[in-house]
Design an enzyme around this catalytic site. Structure first.
Site, mmCIF file in Angstrom:
data_model
loop_
_atom_site.group_PDB
_atom_site.id
_atom_site.type_symbol
_atom_site.label_atom_id
_atom_site.label_comp_id
_atom_site.label_asym_id
_atom_site.label_seq_id
_atom_site.Cartn_x
_atom_site.Cartn_y
_atom_site.Cartn_z
ATOM 1 N NE ARG A 59 -3.793 -2.348 0.502
ATOM 2 C CZ ARG A 59 -4.446 -2.989 -0.475
ATOM 3 N NH1 ARG A 59 -4.146 -2.803 -1.736
ATOM 4 N NH2 ARG A 59 -5.426 -3.809 -0.172
ATOM 5 C CG HIS A 171 -7.090 -10.717 -10.402
ATOM 6 N ND1 HIS A 171 -7.118 -10.398 -9.059
ATOM 7 C CD2 HIS A 171 -8.365 -11.048 -10.729
ATOM 8 C CE1 HIS A 171 -8.363 -10.532 -8.609
ATOM 9 N NE2 HIS A 171 -9.135 -10.919 -9.608
ATOM 10 C CG ASP A 283 -4.082 -11.380 -2.815
ATOM 11 O OD1 ASP A 283 -3.582 -10.240 -2.912
ATOM 12 O OD2 ASP A 283 -5.166 -11.681 -3.336
ATOM 13 C CG HIS A 287 -8.964 -3.138 2.138
ATOM 14 N ND1 HIS A 287 -8.677 -2.186 1.192
ATOM 15 C CD2 HIS A 287 -8.962 -4.328 1.487
ATOM 16 C CE1 HIS A 287 -8.514 -2.769 0.004
ATOM 17 N NE2 HIS A 287 -8.679 -4.072 0.165
HETATM 18 O O1 DOR Z 1 -9.258 -8.919 -2.877
HETATM 19 C C1 DOR Z 1 -8.399 -8.332 -3.500
HETATM 20 N N1 DOR Z 1 -7.744 -7.307 -2.968
HETATM 21 N N2 DOR Z 1 -8.134 -8.718 -4.741
HETATM 22 C C2 DOR Z 1 -7.333 -8.009 -5.542
HETATM 23 O O2 DOR Z 1 -7.160 -8.381 -6.681
HETATM 24 C C3 DOR Z 1 -6.679 -6.774 -5.063
HETATM 25 C C4 DOR Z 1 -6.591 -6.760 -3.600
HETATM 26 C C5 DOR Z 1 -6.312 -5.398 -3.034
HETATM 27 O O3 DOR Z 1 -5.378 -4.750 -3.505
HETATM 28 O O4 DOR Z 1 -7.009 -4.979 -2.110
HETATM 29 ZN ZN ZN Z 2 -3.521 -9.349 -4.937
#
Ligand code: DOR
Ligand code: ZN
Length: 416
Positions: A59, A171, A283, A287
């Site tokens: 981020r 993706h 992954d 958030h």
């Molecule tokens: O759930 C997801 N979050 N899938 C994605 O492809 C991007 C990622 C994000 O950057 O939050």
């Molecule tokens: Zn991702």
């Protein structure tokens, strides 16, 4: 010479060994007994290569209320990850060389572990100029960041990446098969972005898989693994292996592609432990709680996980559910090979990125333990085996389970 001792995972088995580390942080000797000025004996603890996480979203820059490069890589270190590959959907998104160069300067000196960066070329002619990116990311469907590529542009981008000898991570969800209305809960989210959309997008990669090395990110189910054309590598995530839509997670379990049913999860785990799927990647996509606490439909998709992947898998190893060899291959050796970096295995000449873990020491996973900036984890309360010590190029970055050094991580040279 610094000596690190323990039950070392060397050439496929555990043996009591000493590792001699030279001044450059490389493994210079592997012997039963070695002596040096500084000796660290981890006794019965298992010494493994540090994990290489091919898929994280730190981020930084632009979205640092969710995570930043220091906090994210610190959490990585806590979880035994010594190299991360950072995705390009930062702000501004890494689509052009100037943006990539700015990101490189901004991150310098701030990482706790080594790293490489992805770029997301939106057209083929951008590819050659993004030489400092270790690999490319292509989004076939919209997800966080709005980087979806025009379907017509995909073959040319992959072709250009192939000429640069770069890995292309995809993706893979077919946008034409995603529902127009978003789901209202985890099950609805899985229905709105169905397995078939993944399957179709993954099989469509047969058109381009001869032009470059193509890798499918986050396969959620067995059907997705089965859909991968020959030569295309695949990745699975801890959230698709250990969580499903029956969990009471609300929007904290919302992720793209979605969590599937319990049966799907169990089938994915069975396939994975039997050797299907090349790698595990987290992954890691944090958030804020505020964003996740709103109405489900509006909550952003993504779950944090860089610090919990290895502890979760190690716990399964201890329980006898998965072989150590499979774990090390999927979390360290194979991802390093896919990126073409000199990491991920314990050999003379390789970087001394190591972790020491006592598989008998089982802890509860909590957001606090992971030092997550977002302050939540979808794995809260689950069991994990965290590393006691982690070394980056021979230097301790975690001691007694706690991070002890920020800023030692480097951007790895990219070999074309
Ligand atoms: O759930 C997801 N979050 N899938 C994605 O492809 C991007 C990622 C994000 O950057 O939050
Ligand atoms: Zn991702």
């Amino acid at each position: 010479m610094r000596i690190i001792r323990g039950r070392v995972f060397y050439r496929g088995r555990l043996e009591p060994l000493s590792l001699g580390i030279d001044e450059d942080g490389r493994i210079a000797a592997i012997k039963k007994v070695l002596r040096g000025e500084e000796e660290v004996d981890h006794g019965e603890a298992v010494i493994l290569p540090g994990c290489v996480d091919l898929h994280v979203h730190m981020r930084d820059p632009g979205l640092t209320d969710k995570e930043d490069f220091t906090s994210g890589t610190r959490s990585a270190a806590i979880g035994g990850v010594t190299t991360v590959a950072d995705m390009p959907n930062t702000r501004p998104a890494v689509t052009r060389p100037r943006i990539l160069e700015d990101k490189i300067s901004l991150l310098r000196g701030r990482a706790c572990v080594d790293y490489v960066l992805y770029a997301a070329p939106q057209e083929a002619r951008a590819v050659a100029s993004l030489a400092d990116a270790a690999a490319f990311k292509i989004y076939l469907a919209e997800s966080t960041g709005g980087l979806q590529v025009e379907p017509g542009a995909v073959p040319d981008i992959v072709d250009a990446a192939g000429r640069e000898k770069k890995l292309v991570v995809v993706h893979a969800e077919d946008p034409s098969m995603l529902a127009r209305e978003p789901g209202r809960d985890l099950r609805g989210h899985s229905t709105a972005r169905p397995k078939e959309a993944e399957q179709k997008a993954i099989s469509s990669l047969a058109r381009v898989s001869a032009s470059a090395r193509v890798h499918v990110a986050h396969a959620t189910c067995l059907e997705a693994l089965d859909a991968a054309p020959r030569g295309v590598t695949t990745e699975v995530t801890p959230h698709h292996l250990f969580l499903d839509w029956t969990r009471p997670l609300g929007a904290q379990g919302k992720v793209n592609p979605p969590l599937r049913s319990r049966e799907d999860r169990e089938a994915l785990w069975e396939a994975f432990r039997a050797g299907r799927g090349d790698i595990v990647a987290s992954d890691h996509a944090p958030h804020t709680l505020e964003e996740k606490d709103g109405p489900f439909e509006e909550a952003p998709a993504g779950v944090p996980g860089v610090g919990s992947s290895f502890p979760l898998l190690m716990r399964r190893m201890r329980a006898g559910d998965i072989e150590l060899q499979r774990l090390v291959s999927a979390m360290a050796t194979r991802p390093a090979e896919l990126l073409g970096i000199r990491k991920g295995s314990i050999e003379v000449g390789s970087d001394a990125d190591l972790l020491a873990v006592d598989p008998r020491r089982i802890e509860r996973i909590t957001a606090k333990r992971l030092r997550a900036k977002c302050d939540w984890t979808p794995f809260e309360g689950m069991e994990g085996c965290f590393p006691l010590a982690v070394y980056l190029r021979g230097e301790p970055i975690v001691e007694e389970g706690e991070p002890v050094a920020d800023g030692r991580g480097r951007l790895l040279p990219v070999s074309a």
